[in-house]
Design an enzyme around this catalytic site. Structure first.
Site, mmCIF file in Angstrom:
data_model
loop_
_atom_site.group_PDB
_atom_site.id
_atom_site.type_symbol
_atom_site.label_atom_id
_atom_site.label_comp_id
_atom_site.label_asym_id
_atom_site.label_seq_id
_atom_site.Cartn_x
_atom_site.Cartn_y
_atom_site.Cartn_z
ATOM 1 N N ASP A 1 0.817 -1.229 0.000
ATOM 2 C CA ASP A 1 0.000 0.000 0.000
ATOM 3 C C ASP A 1 0.844 1.269 0.000
ATOM 4 O OD1 ASP A 1 -2.276 -1.601 0.097
ATOM 5 O OD2 ASP A 1 -2.282 -1.618 2.287
ATOM 6 N N GLU A 2 2.006 1.212 -0.595
ATOM 7 C CA GLU A 2 2.912 2.375 -0.606
ATOM 8 C C GLU A 2 2.500 3.412 -1.650
ATOM 9 O OE1 GLU A 2 3.887 -0.770 -1.126
ATOM 10 O OE2 GLU A 2 5.429 -1.354 0.325
ATOM 11 N N LYS B 1 2.010 2.070 -5.062
ATOM 12 C CA LYS B 1 2.590 1.468 -6.285
ATOM 13 C C LYS B 1 1.688 1.716 -7.482
ATOM 14 C CE LYS B 1 2.511 -2.493 -4.257
ATOM 15 N NZ LYS B 1 2.113 -2.052 -2.903
ATOM 16 N N LYS C 1 -0.393 4.205 -8.034
ATOM 17 C CA LYS C 1 -0.262 5.590 -8.497
ATOM 18 C C LYS C 1 1.038 5.776 -9.284
ATOM 19 C CE LYS C 1 0.910 10.141 -7.674
ATOM 20 N NZ LYS C 1 0.733 11.466 -7.177
ATOM 21 N N GLY D 1 -4.530 -4.237 -3.816
ATOM 22 C CA GLY D 1 -5.492 -3.184 -4.139
ATOM 23 C C GLY D 1 -4.691 -1.968 -4.530
ATOM 24 N N HIS D 2 -4.655 -1.666 -5.820
ATOM 25 C CA HIS D 2 -3.834 -0.563 -6.319
ATOM 26 C C HIS D 2 -4.747 0.567 -6.793
ATOM 27 C CE1 HIS D 2 -0.182 -3.393 -7.130
ATOM 28 N NE2 HIS D 2 -0.611 -3.423 -5.897
ATOM 29 N N GLN E 1 1.970 -6.051 -3.157
ATOM 30 C CA GLN E 1 2.430 -6.194 -1.766
ATOM 31 C C GLN E 1 3.723 -5.382 -1.570
ATOM 32 O OE1 GLN E 1 1.288 -9.517 -3.352
ATOM 33 N NE2 GLN E 1 -0.586 -8.479 -2.783
ATOM 34 N N ARG F 1 -9.951 -2.706 5.972
ATOM 35 C CA ARG F 1 -9.433 -2.705 7.353
ATOM 36 C C ARG F 1 -8.608 -1.450 7.620
ATOM 37 N NH1 ARG F 1 -6.276 -8.347 7.583
ATOM 38 N NH2 ARG F 1 -5.795 -7.734 5.460
ATOM 39 N N VAL G 1 2.621 14.030 -3.770
ATOM 40 C CA VAL G 1 2.038 14.936 -2.763
ATOM 41 C C VAL G 1 0.503 14.901 -2.787
ATOM 42 C CG1 VAL G 1 4.003 16.507 -2.559
ATOM 43 C CG2 VAL G 1 2.333 16.865 -4.403
HETATM 44 P P1 GDP Z 1 -0.668 0.350 -3.533
HETATM 45 O O1 GDP Z 1 -1.290 -0.927 -3.068
HETATM 46 O O2 GDP Z 1 0.794 0.418 -3.253
HETATM 47 O O3 GDP Z 1 -0.980 0.666 -4.978
HETATM 48 O O4 GDP Z 1 -1.339 1.517 -2.648
HETATM 49 P P2 GDP Z 1 -2.909 1.668 -2.309
HETATM 50 O O5 GDP Z 1 -3.607 2.170 -3.513
HETATM 51 O O6 GDP Z 1 -3.442 0.442 -1.650
HETATM 52 O O7 GDP Z 1 -2.843 2.752 -1.165
HETATM 53 C C1 GDP Z 1 -2.324 4.028 -1.378
HETATM 54 C C2 GDP Z 1 -3.424 5.055 -1.089
HETATM 55 O O8 GDP Z 1 -2.840 6.335 -0.980
HETATM 56 C C3 GDP Z 1 -4.463 5.157 -2.188
HETATM 57 O O9 GDP Z 1 -5.694 5.547 -1.630
HETATM 58 C C4 GDP Z 1 -3.903 6.285 -3.062
HETATM 59 O O10 GDP Z 1 -4.901 6.968 -3.809
HETATM 60 C C5 GDP Z 1 -3.320 7.195 -2.015
HETATM 61 N N1 GDP Z 1 -2.153 7.960 -2.432
HETATM 62 C C6 GDP Z 1 -1.132 7.600 -3.268
HETATM 63 N N2 GDP Z 1 -0.182 8.576 -3.285
HETATM 64 C C7 GDP Z 1 -0.607 9.549 -2.452
HETATM 65 C C8 GDP Z 1 -0.061 10.788 -2.020
HETATM 66 O O11 GDP Z 1 1.020 11.187 -2.398
HETATM 67 N N3 GDP Z 1 -0.791 11.530 -1.121
HETATM 68 C C9 GDP Z 1 -1.995 11.102 -0.645
HETATM 69 N N4 GDP Z 1 -2.631 11.879 0.228
HETATM 70 N N5 GDP Z 1 -2.542 9.935 -1.035
HETATM 71 C C10 GDP Z 1 -1.861 9.165 -1.913
HETATM 72 P P1 IMO Z 2 -0.901 -4.161 -2.224
HETATM 73 O O1 IMO Z 2 -0.460 -4.737 -3.540
HETATM 74 C C1 IMO Z 2 -0.940 -4.526 2.109
HETATM 75 C C2 IMO Z 2 -1.048 -8.605 3.719
HETATM 76 C C3 IMO Z 2 -2.297 -9.085 4.454
HETATM 77 C C4 IMO Z 2 -1.666 -10.040 5.441
HETATM 78 C C5 IMO Z 2 -0.553 -10.694 4.612
HETATM 79 C C6 IMO Z 2 -0.941 -12.031 3.987
HETATM 80 O O2 IMO Z 2 -2.191 -3.423 -2.300
HETATM 81 O O3 IMO Z 2 0.195 -3.389 -1.582
HETATM 82 P P2 IMO Z 2 -2.500 -12.712 1.944
HETATM 83 O O4 IMO Z 2 -3.957 -12.464 1.690
HETATM 84 O O5 IMO Z 2 -1.589 -12.188 0.889
HETATM 85 O O6 IMO Z 2 -2.206 -14.152 2.264
HETATM 86 O O7 IMO Z 2 -2.166 -11.896 3.307
HETATM 87 O O8 IMO Z 2 -0.237 -9.776 3.588
HETATM 88 N N1 IMO Z 2 -1.292 -8.092 2.352
HETATM 89 C C7 IMO Z 2 -1.213 -6.801 2.015
HETATM 90 N N2 IMO Z 2 -1.002 -5.705 2.773
HETATM 91 N N3 IMO Z 2 -1.059 -4.423 0.769
HETATM 92 C C8 IMO Z 2 -1.243 -5.517 -0.004
HETATM 93 O O9 IMO Z 2 -1.232 -5.460 -1.356
HETATM 94 C C9 IMO Z 2 -1.374 -6.773 0.621
HETATM 95 N N4 IMO Z 2 -1.577 -8.032 0.174
HETATM 96 C C10 IMO Z 2 -1.509 -8.834 1.241
HETATM 97 O O10 IMO Z 2 -2.942 -8.017 5.101
HETATM 98 O O11 IMO Z 2 -1.039 -9.327 6.471
HETATM 99 MG MG MG Z 3 -2.885 -1.548 -1.849
#
Ligand code: GDP
Ligand code: IMO
Ligand code: MG
Length: 431
Positions: free
Chosen positions: A13-14, A16, A18, A40-41, A222, A301, A412
């Site tokens: 969830d860093e 990636k 975006k 979830g991207h 991940q 969550r 940002v």
């Molecule tokens: P991923 O799994 O690494 O693709 O990240 P996620 O999409 O699960 O979670 C990142 C969240 O932060 C999403 O809701 C994005 O829309 C949001 N996001 C990404 N970059 C930024 C940022 O620079 N600032 C803010 N406020 N939100 C961001």
């Molecule tokens: P993205 O690609 C954050 C975590 C789960 C759990 C562990 C194992 O959006 O960054 P799993 O269902 O893979 O067997 O769960 O890994 N987890 C993530 N946490 N972002 C994800 O994906 C994740 N995919 C799995 O919460 O701790």
């Molecule tokens: Mg994610």
């Protein structure tokens, strides 16, 4: 940038999604190489938010190619739900290819994930309950069901046998119910026809693109600390998000990769179980969660929040061979009067500078912080590095100094436009 890998440098969830969407404008092809719909991207374009789980984040560029690589596990129901959601919005999309060697994630994998988690009780991993662990278990045990099997006659028989066996395990081991094999076959039939035209040898597709000098972006899911080998085992996922996984999961050799970029937040979050030393229980953690909207894209969550951990980032730099960092969510820290960076841990009076293998040990570590002044200004409208407040630049520079990595882009805000590209990456990207 002929071959660029984007990996999560923390616990997922860093941002990636975006950053992949942002960099995809310069690429010809985007490949997802591991994971499944546990990911979830999020991609935000012109204020419109899209959430992707299986489909690569390059999908919003018509004329480009998106590949679901052999290293992925695919729940066909989830895949077509996602594709239909996009098609219903009448979007023009990239061409989608699915590897004929990828594994199918079947209904019994989801049932097993749920049953295994419930059985673990206090020892639970906190999985997304999408069936990921059981699907990869079957792959490694050589019991998996690959997409290419759908191209051959007789797959129904084998699926029936597999479903029967899993039902036996579910009942005898976990006291829970499975689906009737006939139901599983009907379910698979619903998607088999639709999946066939997408199936191909995607390694060959990538080799042909590379031979034409096309640029390929490898999108990790991940993060490094969830990697089956290098993560905080056993609180990890069942695949290899780290950069090496890109070669195996896409079917290319290491020579196809020219640049490895790590995406990290300006702080740290984790969803699921397993500890991390910089976790914040108090109001600072709450403030980060609220400002960063830190709730899971896949499961909803609440994410656990803490300060950035540079010991972890240095480790991520090593195991991925990172060439640079893409730092996201800087704007989330805009309100803080002071900001902390962890650059070591202490344990029984000693200083620890390397990330440990043992989770039990990690639990006893206390973070050593360096405190920096906050900037307390809105950065979400900034587009050039030199327009960031001096304290924000100091924070970014410090991350670069401690990790030994150039910071190549800063985000940002969630929107594609809310990105500060640093010169270094512009140069690399145009090579
Ligand atoms: P991923 O799994 O690494 O693709 O990240 P996620 O999409 O699960 O979670 C990142 C969240 O932060 C999403 O809701 C994005 O829309 C949001 N996001 C990404 N970059 C930024 C940022 O620079 N600032 C803010 N406020 N939100 C961001
Ligand atoms: P993205 O690609 C954050 C975590 C789960 C759990 C562990 C194992 O959006 O960054 P799993 O269902 O893979 O067997 O769960 O890994 N987890 C993530 N946490 N972002 C994800 O994906 C994740 N995919 C799995 O919460 O701790
Ligand atoms: Mg994610």
């Amino acid at each position: 940038m002929p071959g660029v890998v984007i990996v999560g440098a923390q616990f997922g969830d860093e941002g990636k999604g975006k950053m992949t969407d942002y960099l995809a404008s310069r690429a010809d092809c985007v490949v997802r190489y591991q994971g499944g719909n546990n990911a979830g991207h999020t991609v935000v374009i012109g204020g419109h938010e899209f959430r992707l789980h299986i489909i690569p984040s390059g999908i919003f560029y018509p004329g480009k190619v998106c590949v679901i690589g052999n290293g992925m596990v695919i729940d066909p129901e989830a895949l077509f739900q996602e594709l239909d959601d996009l098609l219903n919005q009448r979007l023009k999309l990239a061409r989608l290819c699915i590897s004929d060697r990828a594994h199918l994630l079947l209904p019994y994998h989801v049932r097993l994930d749920e049953a295994e988690e419930n059985c673990r009780g206090a020892e639970r991993i906190g999985t997304t309950k999408r069936g990921i662990g059981p699907a990869y278990t079957d792959k490694v045990a050589r019991l998996g069901f690959r997409t290419s099997e759908l191209l051959e006659p007789g797959w129904e028989k084998r699926l029936e046998a597999m479903a029967l066996e899993k039902n036996h395990i579910l009942k005898q081991l976990y006291g829970s119910e499975g689906d009737e094999p006939e139901q599983v076959i009907d379910w698979m039939r619903r998607y088999a026809e639709r999946m066939r035209p997408f199936l191909t040898d995607t390694s060959l597709v990538l080799a042909e693109l590379a031979a034409e000098g096309k640029h390929i972006l490898f999108e990790g899911a991940q993060g490094t600390m969830l990697d089956i080998d290098h993560g905080t085992y056993p609180f990890v996922t069942s695949s290899s998000p780290t950069a090496g996984g890109a070669c195996i999961g896409a079917g290319v050799g290491p020579t196809a990769v020219n640049l490895v970029l790590g995406v990290c937040k300006a702080y740290l979050t984790r969803v699921g179980e397993g500890n991390f030393p910089t976790e914040l229980d108090g109001p600072d953690g709450e403030e980060i969660r609220k400002r960063g909207r830190e709730f899971g894209t896949t499961t909803g969550r609440a994410r656990r929040c803490g300060w950035i951990d540079l010991v972890m980032l240095r480790y991520a730099a090593r195991v991925n061979g990172l060439n640079g960092l893409l730092i996201t969510k800087l704007d989330v820290l805009d309100s803080f009067p002071a900001i902390r960076l962890c650059n070591a841990y202490t344990c029984s009076g000693g200083t620890i500078r390397e990330f440990p293998a043992s989770q039990r040990l990690l639990q006893t570590f206390k973070p050593v912080y360096e405190d920096l002044e906050g900037w307390q200004q809105d950065t979400s409208g900034v587009r050039r590095y030199e327009d960031l407040p001096a304290a924000a630049r100091r924070f970014i520079e410090r991350i670069g100094e401690v990790t030994g990595l150039p910071v190549m882009a800063i985000s940002v805000g969630p929107d594609r436009e809310q990105t500060i590209m640093l010169q270094e990456l512009s140069r690399q990207a145009h090579k």
